[in-house]
Design a protein around this motif. Structure first.
Motif, short mmCIF file in Angstrom:
data_model
loop_
_atom_site.label_atom_id
_atom_site.label_comp_id
_atom_site.label_asym_id
_atom_site.label_seq_id
_atom_site.Cartn_x
_atom_site.Cartn_y
_atom_site.Cartn_z
N ALA A 1 0.83 -1.22 0.00
CA ALA A 1 0.00 0.00 0.00
C ALA A 1 0.86 1.26 0.00
O ALA A 1 0.44 2.30 -0.49
N SER A 2 2.08 1.16 0.54
CA SER A 2 2.91 2.36 0.59
C SER A 2 3.77 2.50 -0.68
O SER A 2 4.51 3.47 -0.82
N SER A 3 3.66 1.53 -1.59
CA SER A 3 4.48 1.59 -2.81
C SER A 3 4.04 2.75 -3.71
O SER A 3 2.89 3.18 -3.69
N ASP A 4 4.97 3.21 -4.53
CA ASP A 4 4.65 4.35 -5.40
C ASP A 4 4.27 3.96 -6.82
O ASP A 4 3.85 4.79 -7.59
N THR A 5 4.42 2.71 -7.17
CA THR A 5 4.13 2.37 -8.56
C THR A 5 2.78 1.66 -8.69
O THR A 5 2.51 0.68 -7.98
N PRO A 6 1.94 2.16 -9.58
CA PRO A 6 0.63 1.51 -9.78
C PRO A 6 0.78 0.03 -10.10
O PRO A 6 -0.06 -0.79 -9.74
N GLU A 7 1.89 -0.36 -10.72
CA GLU A 7 2.09 -1.78 -11.10
C GLU A 7 2.15 -2.67 -9.86
O GLU A 7 1.63 -3.79 -9.86
N ASP A 8 2.80 -2.19 -8.80
CA ASP A 8 2.88 -2.98 -7.56
C ASP A 8 1.48 -3.25 -7.00
O ASP A 8 1.17 -4.34 -6.56
N HIS A 9 0.64 -2.19 -7.04
CA HIS A 9 -0.72 -2.34 -6.50
C HIS A 9 -1.52 -3.31 -7.38
O HIS A 9 -2.22 -4.19 -6.88
N ALA A 10 -1.38 -3.12 -8.67
CA ALA A 10 -2.13 -3.99 -9.59
C ALA A 10 -1.70 -5.45 -9.39
O ALA A 10 -2.55 -6.35 -9.32
N LYS A 11 -0.41 -5.67 -9.23
CA LYS A 11 0.11 -7.04 -9.08
C LYS A 11 -0.48 -7.71 -7.84
O LYS A 11 -0.91 -8.87 -7.87
N ALA A 12 -0.47 -6.97 -6.73
CA ALA A 12 -0.97 -7.54 -5.47
C ALA A 12 -2.46 -7.87 -5.59
O ALA A 12 -2.92 -8.94 -5.16
N CYS A 13 -3.24 -6.96 -6.17
CA CYS A 13 -4.69 -7.19 -6.30
C CYS A 13 -4.97 -8.33 -7.26
O CYS A 13 -5.91 -9.11 -7.06
N VAL A 14 -4.17 -8.43 -8.30
CA VAL A 14 -4.35 -9.51 -9.27
C VAL A 14 -4.09 -10.86 -8.61
O VAL A 14 -4.83 -11.84 -8.83
N ALA A 15 -3.05 -10.94 -7.78
CA ALA A 15 -2.72 -12.21 -7.12
C ALA A 15 -3.92 -12.71 -6.29
O ALA A 15 -4.29 -13.89 -6.36
N VAL A 16 -4.54 -11.81 -5.54
CA VAL A 16 -5.68 -12.21 -4.70
C VAL A 16 -6.88 -12.58 -5.59
O VAL A 16 -7.58 -13.57 -5.35
N THR A 17 -7.09 -11.81 -6.63
CA THR A 17 -8.21 -12.09 -7.55
C THR A 17 -8.07 -13.48 -8.17
O THR A 17 -9.04 -14.25 -8.22
N GLN A 18 -6.86 -13.79 -8.60
CA GLN A 18 -6.65 -15.11 -9.23
C GLN A 18 -6.89 -16.23 -8.23
O GLN A 18 -7.56 -17.22 -8.52
N LYS A 19 -6.37 -16.03 -7.01
CA LYS A 19 -6.49 -17.09 -6.01
C LYS A 19 -7.94 -17.36 -5.64
O LYS A 19 -8.35 -18.49 -5.36
N MET A 20 -8.75 -16.29 -5.61
CA MET A 20 -10.13 -16.41 -5.10
C MET A 20 -11.16 -16.52 -6.23
O MET A 20 -12.35 -16.58 -5.96
#
Ligand SMILES: Cc1cc2nc3c(=O)[nH]c(=O)nc-3n(C[C@H](O)[C@H](O)[C@H](O)COP(=O)(O)O)c2cc1C
Length: 376
Positions: free
Chosen positions: A158-177
């Protein structure tokens, strides 16, 4: 006498608020696991039976809800009590927020009942992470209860500055669930993870929404996606969320808890700058989320799906949200303030209202009062 309100609630009131919440959730979980346990849970529902009426059925984004009430994010973060909650009367459960990895959240104590039905909390997405929550929820596959997954980020992301980091984290959860979820909600509006609320800005939100939808398409097709918002957004900030949601055909959950210091201070000056968000039975807080729902409804000509949350505790407060433009509704704090019968009582009242007013379907009511809630 209502068993929960009369006997259990006074005892739970003596405990730390988070502890009593966990006890109730785990009691439901435990009851789910032995034969006849769900019948026992039903004894705690309104009139000791899950309230049902065909008039209450709603279909939103293709999801069939047998009534308009959903357990909002945060009550069953780990996905352990879905069937129990359903027996008490909800039509679905939004589990989570679920981050990719386990995390402790903020130090305890971090959840406080500041008045009956009014909670301030700064849990900070305590979670055992997506793998464990997915395992918990696998028990409910094919049970037919709509389950939403609130996707969120670990604190370091959440404290990262790059939109890609946020997208990656949200994608990982989306795929898993993906296989479990009837819908997804992006839970990026918590005040309890530093830096998170800025992710509601277009610059961050658009790439995240786009990546999450992309992940769903790769997994087999889009499922409904909602963006949850803070009630403290300015109207300009809300416009940005509406723009992104409209562009990608996502919905909105309005709203999360408020950090407004004046509202918190109504419960004593000591709460004014205490970290955390306030929710539940506060008229100013309730009005904030209702105004946001009405604003979205007006701005889009009732064109975006909106789930309503914020201070819903009885039939009038539920109808207020529907008539402002939201369906279905999410409830969290009222389970503490009003007890376990709250869902059946609200639903019963809605049916009585529909009968009285000659309303055939709840959809007829959505947004009919959007014009009376001003932005002031
Ligand atoms: C104990 C607690 C935990 C919560 N956890 C989350 C969460 O994980 N994610 C989220 O988006 N909102 C969370 N919320 C906010 C609720 O989902 C809801 O938006 C807010 O409380 C307003 O609804 P209410 O007045 O019915 O409680 C939480 C609220 C409470 C009281």
């Amino acid at each position: 006498m209502e068993i929960y309100k009369g006997l259990a609630s006074p005892m739970l009131d003596r405990l730390d608020s988070e502890t009593s919440h966990v006890i109730v959730r785990e009691a439901l979980h435990f009851a789910e696991t032995f034969p006849g346990g769900l019948k026992i849970i039903e004894q705690f529902a309104y009139k000791r039976k899950r309230f049902l009426d065909p008039k209450l059925r709603v279909q939103v984004c293709g999801i069939e809800f047998d009534n308009p009430l959903v357990m909002g994010a945060g009550w069953d973060k780990e996905g352990r009590a879905v069937k129990g909650l359903w027996r008490l009367g909800v039509a679905g459960v939004e589990a989570g927020g679920v981050p990719e990895y386990p995390q402790e959240g903020n130090p305890r104590p971090r959840q406080f009942v500041v008045a009956p039905g009014v909670i301030i909390q700064r849990l900070g997405f305590n979670s055992s992470g997506m793998n464990k929550v997915a395992r918990n929820l696998s028990r409910y596959e094919r049970c037919g209860i709509p389950i939403g997954i609130q996707v969120t980020e670990n604190r370091d992301v959440a404290s990262s500055d790059t939109p890609e980091d946020h997208a990656k984290a949200c994608v990982a959860v989306t795929q898993k669930m993906y296989h479990i979820a009837s819908w997804f909600t992006l839970g990026l509006s918590s005040p309890n993870t530093p830096g998170m609320r800025r992710l509601q800005g277009k610059r961050w939100l658009a790439p995240i929404v786009s990546a999450v939808f992309g992940a769903m398409e790769d997994m087999g097709g889009r499922k409904p996606l909602f963006v949850k918002i803070a009630p403290d957004l300015t109207w300009e900030e809300l416009d940005e969320v509406i723009e992104v949601a409209s562009a990608y055909r996502a919905g909105i959950v309005a709203s999360n808890t408020t950090t407004n210091p004046d509202i918190k201070a109504k419960y004593g000056e000591r709460w004014r700058y205490e970290r955390g968000g306030l929710s539940g039975d506060d008229s100013d807080f309730r009005a904030m989320s209702t105004r946001q729902i009405a604003y979205i409804c007006r701005a889009t000509g009732n064109g975006l799906p909106v789930m309503g949350a914020g201070g819903i505790k009885d039939t009038p407060t539920a109808l207020e949200k529907i008539m402002a433009g939201a369906l279905p509704l999410q409830i969290v704090s009222a389970i503490r303030g009003e007890g376990l019968t709250v869902f059946g009582r609200i639903n019963r009242g809605i049916v009585e209202f529909m009968d009285r007013e000659g309303v055939k379907s709840l959809k007829e009511l959505v947004g009919v009062e959007a014009n009376i809630h001003s932005v002031a």
